[in-house]
Enzyme design. Structure first.
Site, short mmCIF file in Angstrom:
data_model
loop_
_atom_site.label_atom_id
_atom_site.label_comp_id
_atom_site.label_asym_id
_atom_site.label_seq_id
_atom_site.Cartn_x
_atom_site.Cartn_y
_atom_site.Cartn_z
N SER A 30 1.62 19.68 -22.81
CA SER A 30 2.92 19.96 -23.26
C SER A 30 2.89 20.49 -24.69
O SER A 30 2.01 21.31 -24.73
CB SER A 30 3.81 18.80 -23.33
OG SER A 30 5.18 18.84 -23.34
N ASP A 64 8.51 20.23 -12.62
CA ASP A 64 8.81 20.70 -14.14
C ASP A 64 9.55 21.70 -14.58
O ASP A 64 9.55 22.77 -13.85
CB ASP A 64 7.40 20.79 -14.83
CG ASP A 64 7.32 20.78 -16.46
OD1 ASP A 64 8.25 20.53 -16.96
OD2 ASP A 64 6.22 20.75 -16.83
N HIS A 79 7.02 16.79 -15.42
CA HIS A 79 6.54 16.98 -16.79
C HIS A 79 5.90 15.54 -17.16
O HIS A 79 6.62 14.56 -16.99
CB HIS A 79 7.50 17.30 -17.63
CG HIS A 79 6.99 17.88 -19.11
ND1 HIS A 79 6.40 19.23 -19.33
CD2 HIS A 79 6.69 17.39 -20.12
CE1 HIS A 79 5.87 19.28 -20.19
NE2 HIS A 79 6.19 18.32 -20.94
#
Length: 350
Positions: free
Chosen positions: A182, A292, A322
């Site tokens: 991320s 995601d 995610h």
């Protein structure tokens, strides 16, 4: 494995003006930003101490890099190497940056601690997990500065203290990889694309960067992708569109130029594509989660890197969203995590 679920009310605006005007930004359960600049981060994820005794065949210790900026790292060393100094058996060195939208997260969060113990053990590598400064108190590029400084610290240790270091003497420093998930993947990429490229005379010796591993990289843009606009928001998702927007509002530099097409955020602008062509890294691995909201943006990012002539391996993990590898909030999280670790192991040893 620790299971952590973030429940976001997607109907609730993230820009909140309470009657007294005390809280101006909030991501429920994660962060509250007060008008006077005070920031609250509820302890939604437990912190855990490092393990001097082996855990799953891995020992971990914390090392302070810079007391003034509170830059520190947690190092993970597989114990199978602790008595083996043969050069032929030294391990790849993987420098890791945690996620959290640049605003939350820690190298001591239990979910990262468990994931990196698993990664160090299964992929047989030394992991250096960097704890960088967070926004909004320290907006970008502070996190990039910390990441770059951590790498320069490793270089210094490799030059002058390698044989005395309890962990570095087991590393093959000519086999360095940067990795993150991320926001951490954004950090890994931007340090290479921006910092390394801008320092034409930068000498990493004796380190040699062999690749970067980008897990669900956190990028954005003023124009929404299909997965951002149309993706069904799952209750157990770690990232919604409103949460993503709040992270970017809190982390980008202040000023009128800090739109969602800022180069820190949007890697696919004309200048971003130009940087890809000059990227100084032999190989790139990109991990994409099917559920995601960043899925389309991650795949377009991968395609642009290929068009720029870069060697790219892209893996799409089905039926998970995610941060599944650290939060374990999907039914298939454990299975897909082991798949990811296997892919990373192969990438490190190619």
């Amino acid at each position: 494995m620790t299971t952590i679920s973030f429940t976001h009310n997607n109907q609730k605006p993230n820009n909140i003006h309470h009657q007294k005007g005390l809280i101006i930004e909030e991501i429920e359960g994660l962060i509250k930003v007060h008008k006077d600049g005070h920031v609250e981060r509820p302890q939604i994820v437990p912190n855990i101490s490092c393990n001097f005794a082996p855990q799953n065949g891995v020992i971990s210790r914390d090392i302070t890099i810079n007391k003034e900026t509170n830059l520190w790292t947690r190092v993970y060393l597989p114990t199978s190497t602790s008595h083996n100094n043969n050069n032929n058996n030294k391990l790849p060195l993987l420098v890791y940056f945690h996620g959290g939208g640049f605003c939350v997260g820690s190298a001591s969060w239990i979910c990262y601690h468990e994931f990196l113990i698993n990664l160090a053990s299964k992929a047989n590598c030394v992991v250096v997990s960097v704890n960088y400064r967070l926004a909004p108190e320290n907006r970008l590029p502070s996190a990039y500065d910390d990441a770059f400084n951590a790498l320069m610290w490793i270089k210094h240790e490799a030059l002058y203290n390698k044989n005395q270091s309890w962990w570095l003497k087991h590393c093959n420093v000519s086999s360095l990889f940067l990795c993150g998930d991320s926001a951490g993947a954004n950090i890994a990429y931007n340090v290479v694309a921006t910092r390394f490229a801008s320092c034409s005379n930068l000498n990493l010796n004796p380190l040699f960067l062999k690749g970067i591993i980008l897990i669900q990289p956190f990028f954005g843009g003023e124009e929404r992708t299909n997965s951002e606009k149309n993706h069904r928001q799952l209750q157990n998702s770690a990232l919604s569109l409103s949460v993503s927007d709040t992270y970017w509002r809190l982390s980008l530099p202040n000023g009128v130029s800090a739109s969602r097409d800022h180069p820190y955020c949007n890697s696919l602008t004309a200048s971003g594509i130009s940087k890809m062509r000059d990227l100084r890294v032999p190989s790139i691995m990109i991990c994409v989660s099917e559920l995601d909201i960043l899925g389309d943006r991650n795949l377009e990012f991968s395609n642009c890197l290929v068009k720029a002539g870069k060697r790219v391996e892209t893996y799409v993990y089905k039926d998970v969203g995610h941060a599944f590898q650290v939060l374990h909030n999907y039914q298939l999280s454990h299975v897909r995590t082991q798949e990811m670790v296997s892919h990373i192991k192969n990438f490190l040893n190619q």
